[in-house]
Design a protein around this motif. Structure first.
Motif, mmCIF file in Angstrom:
data_model
loop_
_atom_site.group_PDB
_atom_site.id
_atom_site.type_symbol
_atom_site.label_atom_id
_atom_site.label_comp_id
_atom_site.label_asym_id
_atom_site.label_seq_id
_atom_site.Cartn_x
_atom_site.Cartn_y
_atom_site.Cartn_z
ATOM 1 N N PHE A 172 68.313 13.750 44.727
ATOM 2 C CA PHE A 172 68.336 14.339 46.060
ATOM 3 C C PHE A 172 69.041 13.362 46.997
ATOM 4 N N GLY A 173 69.939 13.872 47.818
ATOM 5 C CA GLY A 173 70.678 13.003 48.724
ATOM 6 C C GLY A 173 69.799 12.334 49.756
ATOM 7 N N SER A 174 68.642 12.932 50.039
ATOM 8 C CA SER A 174 67.718 12.357 51.015
ATOM 9 C C SER A 174 66.285 12.647 50.594
ATOM 10 N N LEU A 175 65.356 11.890 51.133
ATOM 11 C CA LEU A 175 63.944 12.151 50.874
ATOM 12 C C LEU A 175 63.565 13.513 51.426
ATOM 13 N N ARG A 176 64.091 13.849 52.598
ATOM 14 C CA ARG A 176 63.785 15.135 53.229
ATOM 15 C C ARG A 176 64.086 16.297 52.277
ATOM 16 N N GLU A 177 65.198 16.232 51.566
ATOM 17 C CA GLU A 177 65.556 17.303 50.642
ATOM 18 C C GLU A 177 64.546 17.435 49.507
ATOM 19 N N ALA A 178 63.926 16.331 49.146
ATOM 20 C CA ALA A 178 63.016 16.329 47.997
ATOM 21 C C ALA A 178 61.597 16.742 48.347
ATOM 22 N N VAL A 179 61.236 16.740 49.613
ATOM 23 C CA VAL A 179 59.847 16.978 50.023
ATOM 24 C C VAL A 179 59.251 18.252 49.415
ATOM 25 N N PRO A 180 59.887 19.429 49.545
ATOM 26 C CA PRO A 180 59.260 20.639 48.989
ATOM 27 C C PRO A 180 59.012 20.550 47.487
ATOM 28 N N ASP A 181 59.973 19.999 46.751
ATOM 29 C CA ASP A 181 59.838 19.919 45.302
ATOM 30 C C ASP A 181 58.766 18.920 44.873
ATOM 31 N N ILE A 182 58.635 17.830 45.616
ATOM 32 C CA ILE A 182 57.588 16.855 45.310
ATOM 33 C C ILE A 182 56.217 17.481 45.517
ATOM 34 N N LEU A 183 56.066 18.226 46.591
ATOM 35 C CA LEU A 183 54.788 18.868 46.863
ATOM 36 C C LEU A 183 54.470 19.949 45.833
ATOM 37 N N VAL A 184 55.493 20.658 45.379
ATOM 38 C CA VAL A 184 55.282 21.651 44.327
ATOM 39 C C VAL A 184 54.831 20.959 43.042
ATOM 40 N N PHE A 185 55.445 19.829 42.701
ATOM 41 C CA PHE A 185 55.038 19.086 41.504
ATOM 42 C C PHE A 185 53.571 18.683 41.605
ATOM 43 N N ALA A 186 53.169 18.190 42.769
ATOM 44 C CA ALA A 186 51.810 17.680 42.935
ATOM 45 C C ALA A 186 50.763 18.788 42.973
ATOM 46 N N THR A 187 51.133 19.933 43.549
ATOM 47 C CA THR A 187 50.146 20.997 43.721
ATOM 48 C C THR A 187 50.256 22.096 42.682
ATOM 49 N N GLY A 188 51.435 22.228 42.067
ATOM 50 C CA GLY A 188 51.623 23.269 41.086
ATOM 51 C C GLY A 188 51.827 24.636 41.673
ATOM 52 N N ALA A 189 52.037 24.697 43.000
ATOM 53 C CA ALA A 189 52.223 26.000 43.645
ATOM 54 C C ALA A 189 53.088 25.847 44.868
ATOM 55 N N HIS A 190 53.802 26.907 45.223
ATOM 56 C CA HIS A 190 54.557 26.923 46.455
ATOM 57 C C HIS A 190 53.596 27.140 47.618
ATOM 58 N N ARG A 191 54.128 27.106 48.806
ATOM 59 C CA ARG A 191 53.259 27.282 49.964
ATOM 60 C C ARG A 191 52.464 28.580 49.865
ATOM 61 N N GLU A 192 51.173 28.451 50.214
ATOM 62 C CA GLU A 192 50.331 29.611 50.275
ATOM 63 C C GLU A 192 50.090 29.942 51.737
ATOM 64 N N SER A 193 50.209 31.182 52.091
ATOM 65 C CA SER A 193 50.066 31.590 53.478
ATOM 66 C C SER A 193 48.744 32.315 53.679
ATOM 67 N N ALA A 194 48.144 32.063 54.818
ATOM 68 C CA ALA A 194 46.897 32.750 55.164
ATOM 69 C C ALA A 194 46.981 33.199 56.603
ATOM 70 N N VAL A 195 46.471 34.371 56.879
ATOM 71 C CA VAL A 195 46.491 34.894 58.246
ATOM 72 C C VAL A 195 45.250 34.410 58.950
#
Length: 222
Positions: free
Chosen positions: A199-222
């Motif tokens: 990744f050219g920057s840490l910012r670019e990697a943030v979503p993928d790192i969080l997916v690796f750690a949590t095993g899921a994409h963002r979950e939304s709740a109303v």
């Protein structure tokens, strides 16, 4: 509507290098080595180029082979400690968001620096410090040896194959690979040899790192 990342999936961990990965310390390191070189009447740029590729004791052996390495190291440590107190530091974009979003107990720091300097820099940049921090004093073999990352995994209770290493430098990438871990490179214009992803920057990697750690994409709740 609020969005939160899922809780960590069992047995997934993230290990971060510090300087060049989470903390932008390039100018600080260059300034410290320039001042150190000046004390010994050396060309600052030439010394810095050696320091980029080697550990301090190896740098001293290369640029001042006739001087006491202990004395050289003491001078360097003095300058580095002063820089922690008075230098200007910044966290890379995305670092605060990322570390704050990672659940405690699933991440740690692995650095070739010393713990008191890391804590000083994190305090000045507002980054949280995890319970596991492996520094230069914790191991006899530093990067590119696998020992630092293996020790961090042990302290987290993690298996190497369940760990993701985030690095910016060739020696750190090699260290993570030799430890049997997944390694992603950040904050470099080109990919470091061996890194599984770049990744050219840490910012670019943030979503993928969080997916690796949590095993899921963002979950939304109303």
């Amino acid at each position: 509507m609020t969005s939160d990342f899922a809780q960590p999936r069992s047995g997934k961990y993230v290990l971060f290098d510090v300087d060049g990965t989470l903390i932008d310390a390039v100018d600080n390191q260059r300034r410290v080595w320039r001042t150190w070189a000046g004390r010994y009447g050396l060309d600052a740029d030439a010394v810095y180029q050696v320091a980029l590729r080697t550990r301090p004791m190896e740098t001293f052996a290369a640029v001042v082979p006739d001087r006491d390495p202990g004395e050289c190291l003491s001078a360097l440590h003095e300058l580095e400690d002063e820089d922690v107190r008075s230098g200007v530091y910044a966290a890379f974009d995305g670092a605060s968001e990322l570390l704050s979003a990672l659940p405690s107990g699933c991440w740690g720091l692995v650095t070739s620096n010393y713990e008191h300097r890391v804590r000083g820099r994190f305090a000045r940049t507002g980054l949280p410090v995890p319970s596991v921090l492996v520094d230069a004093a914790a191991v006899e073999e530093g990067k590119p040896s696998p020992v630092p990352y293996l020790l961090a995994a042990e302290r987290l209770g993690a298996e190497p194959e369940d760990c993701l290493v985030i690095e910016d430098a060739p020696s750190g990438v090699e260290s993570g690979l030799r430890a049997g871990m997944t390694v992603w490179g950040v904050n470099a214009p080109v990919a470091v040899d061996g890194a599984h992803r770049h990744f050219g920057s840490l910012r670019e990697a943030v979503p993928d790192i969080l997916v690796f750690a949590t095993g899921a994409h963002r979950e939304s709740a109303v």
